[in-house]
Every structure is written in C-alpha cells, then in structure tokens.
Scaffold this motif. Structure first.
Motif, short mmCIF file in Angstrom:
data_model
loop_
_atom_site.label_atom_id
_atom_site.label_comp_id
_atom_site.label_asym_id
_atom_site.label_seq_id
_atom_site.Cartn_x
_atom_site.Cartn_y
_atom_site.Cartn_z
N GLY A 110 105.64 -86.22 16.22
CA GLY A 110 106.60 -85.51 14.79
C GLY A 110 105.83 -85.04 13.88
O GLY A 110 106.00 -84.27 13.32
N ASN A 111 104.58 -85.27 14.20
CA ASN A 111 103.20 -85.02 13.24
C ASN A 111 101.82 -84.52 13.15
O ASN A 111 101.44 -85.54 14.34
CB ASN A 111 103.31 -85.00 11.51
CG ASN A 111 102.22 -86.52 11.52
OD1 ASN A 111 101.53 -86.64 12.14
ND2 ASN A 111 103.47 -87.18 11.06
N PRO A 112 100.90 -83.86 13.02
CA PRO A 112 99.87 -83.39 14.56
C PRO A 112 99.16 -84.67 14.00
O PRO A 112 98.09 -85.09 15.73
CB PRO A 112 98.75 -82.80 13.39
CG PRO A 112 100.03 -81.64 12.61
CD PRO A 112 100.45 -83.16 12.26
N ASN A 113 99.06 -85.63 13.09
CA ASN A 113 98.48 -87.32 13.46
C ASN A 113 99.43 -88.23 14.50
O ASN A 113 98.50 -88.98 15.07
CB ASN A 113 98.25 -87.48 12.27
CG ASN A 113 96.91 -87.44 11.66
OD1 ASN A 113 96.21 -86.60 11.92
ND2 ASN A 113 97.01 -87.52 10.39
N TYR B 128 113.76 -88.24 1.29
CA TYR B 128 114.48 -88.77 1.86
C TYR B 128 115.16 -88.60 0.56
O TYR B 128 115.42 -88.24 -0.73
CB TYR B 128 113.90 -90.52 1.09
CG TYR B 128 114.65 -91.87 1.49
CD1 TYR B 128 115.67 -91.35 2.55
CD2 TYR B 128 115.21 -92.83 0.59
CE1 TYR B 128 117.04 -92.84 2.85
CE2 TYR B 128 115.85 -93.79 0.93
CZ TYR B 128 116.61 -93.38 1.93
OH TYR B 128 117.10 -94.79 2.27
N LYS B 129 117.39 -88.48 0.78
CA LYS B 129 118.09 -88.10 0.05
C LYS B 129 117.47 -86.90 -0.68
O LYS B 129 119.07 -86.80 -1.50
CB LYS B 129 118.34 -89.47 -0.49
CG LYS B 129 118.66 -90.47 -0.65
CD LYS B 129 119.54 -91.21 -1.15
CE LYS B 129 119.33 -92.95 -0.29
NZ LYS B 129 119.80 -94.32 -1.60
N LEU C 271 106.09 -100.52 5.78
CA LEU C 271 106.12 -100.00 6.03
C LEU C 271 106.81 -98.71 5.49
O LEU C 271 107.01 -97.40 5.00
CB LEU C 271 106.44 -99.08 7.47
CG LEU C 271 104.78 -99.14 8.68
CD1 LEU C 271 105.08 -98.72 9.96
CD2 LEU C 271 103.65 -98.44 7.99
N LEU C 272 108.80 -99.31 5.66
CA LEU C 272 109.51 -98.35 4.60
C LEU C 272 109.73 -98.44 3.65
O LEU C 272 110.76 -97.60 3.24
CB LEU C 272 110.74 -98.62 6.05
CG LEU C 272 111.25 -97.94 7.53
CD1 LEU C 272 109.58 -98.52 8.42
CD2 LEU C 272 112.39 -98.17 7.86
N ILE D 195 105.77 -91.53 7.59
CA ILE D 195 106.52 -92.12 6.34
C ILE D 195 106.61 -91.25 5.05
O ILE D 195 106.70 -91.29 4.56
CB ILE D 195 105.94 -94.12 6.17
CG1 ILE D 195 106.20 -94.70 7.31
CG2 ILE D 195 106.74 -94.34 4.78
CD1 ILE D 195 107.74 -94.45 7.98
N LYS D 196 105.22 -90.38 5.02
CA LYS D 196 105.23 -89.45 3.71
C LYS D 196 106.27 -88.73 4.12
O LYS D 196 106.41 -88.63 3.25
CB LYS D 196 103.76 -89.13 3.87
CG LYS D 196 103.05 -88.84 2.50
CD LYS D 196 101.82 -88.33 2.19
CE LYS D 196 101.20 -87.63 1.23
NZ LYS D 196 99.76 -86.22 2.08
#
Ligand code: TMP
Length: 204
Positions: free
Chosen positions: A43-46, A85-86, A121-122, A78-79
């Motif tokens: 989902g992202n490079p890392n 979010y929303k 995490l969430l 998560i970031k």
C-alpha cells in the motif's frame, strides 16, 4: 455510517476480492468521486518492502514473525488511513480480518495478541463495511492452478484455506449488518452489479 466509509474487501486466494475492488475503483473514477485505495500487505513504499519480504518464496519465517511483519506493514498504512479517515472514501484490499482469519483461525496464534496490537495501531479507527468474497474448493484449486507465479502464501493445502475461509465467515457472523457476502462461484457480472448497488447505498 459516514458517507466517506472505510470499505474492505476480504477473502481467501482466488475469491475475486482484488477484481471486485478494481471494479469499485473504476466505478468511482467514472463518477469522479475522490477515494484512496490501499492493499495489504503493502500500500505504500515501506509496506511494499515488507510485503516482498513476507511473500518471497525463499522466506522461511515462523508464524509469529509473519504476524509481526503483517502488523508492521499495517502500521505503515495507519498514518495515511488516519489522514483521510471520514474525509475520503478508503478502499482496502485486505485489512485486520485477514490477520485474524489467516494468523488466528488458520495458524492458531492467540487472537488476544492480535486484537491487542490492532487496538494499539488503529486507535479510534474502525472499518465501516466489508465485502467478504467466498470461493468453493473446486474454483480455488482451478484459480490457483491458473496463476503463473505462486507466492509463499499461495501454496498452503486446501484444508488451511478452508479453515481461513471459515474464520472469515465467523467474523462476518458477528457483525452481519456490516458485511456483504459475495459468492464468487456465481456469475461475475451479477456479482459486480450487486457490489456496485451496495456501494451506492454506502456512499450516496
Ligand atoms: P494478496 O495475495 O491478497 O495480496 O495477500 C497476500 C497474502 O497475505 C494472502 O495469502 C493473505 C496473507 N495475509 C495474511 O496472512 N495476513 C494478513 O494480515 C494479510 C493482510 C494478508
């Protein structure tokens, strides 16, 4: 429910989830609706770096290491999820249920540990709706056989995938209102129509 929901596509290998998420993103593109799309692991490079490590056929991690790597890959997403979010529709190809289905129901890791790290995490983020894609043993076998390249997680026995799919179903049963079961053994066009109809209800 927010009209900018987090919508997750879950299911075992060959269940059509990646196809269905791409149908939804094409639909949103056509309607010029803003959204973000993530896949997990990755989902992202890392997270993509961690994905490569986990799924590489030469990797030989134990199940606890796999769990921690999947969660590490999630941590890197998560970031982004918190940022939107929303505010934007968030489509995710696999998320927390995959960890419970594969690492708990499939591999027997204590669910309490998984839930605890997810909570950490969430924070206050929660999935709004899940499309759970289901496939029978015959189609799973045929679809895996068709794949040109199999990764480390495409090579379990049928009994494992059966346990994982039953695990997903148990999770869906706990929250029936926020799950839509997609029978991917049925006509693909019919399923696409049903999914987009549900998407309309979720976002308009
Ligand atoms: P994919 O083929 O859908 O991209 O997923 C890669 C594999 O990773 C798939 O076999 C499911 C597995 N997986 C887990 O075991 N636990 C997880 O938390 C996630 C996100 C995926």
């Amino acid at each position: 429910m927010s009209k900018k929901p987090i919508i997750v596509f879950e299911g075992i290998e060959g269940s059509g989830k990646s196809h269905h998420i791409s149908i939804v993103s094409k639909y949103l593109d056509k309607k010029k609706i803003n959204y973000i799309k993530i896949r997990e692991p990755g989902g992202n490079p890392n997270s993509e770096k961690i994905r490569k490590l986990i799924l590489n056929n030469k990797s030989d991690f134990n199940k606890n290491t796999d769990l921690l790597l999947y969660l590490a890959a999630r941590s890197e997403n998560i970031k982004t999820i918190k940022k939107y979010y929303k505010k934007k529709i968030i489509l995710i190809d696999r998320f927390t249920d995959s960890t419970i289905a594969y690492q708990h129901y499939g591999m027997g890791i204590d669910i309490k540990i998984i839930n605890l790290i997810h909570k950490f995490l969430l924070d206050n983020i929660s999935v709004s709706f899940t499309f759970l894609n289901l496939v029978n043993k015959k189609n799973l076998y045929l679809r895996l056989k068709k794949r040109k390249k199999l990764n480390r997680y495409d090579k379990f026995n049928m009994n494992f995938y059966n346990k994982v799919q039953n695990g997903f179903l148990k999770l869906a049963n706990l929250k029936k209102n926020s799950y839509h079961l997609v029978n991917s053994n049925l006509d693909i066009k019919l399923n696409e129509k049903l999914i987009l109809k549900k998407i309309d209800k979720l976002i308009f």
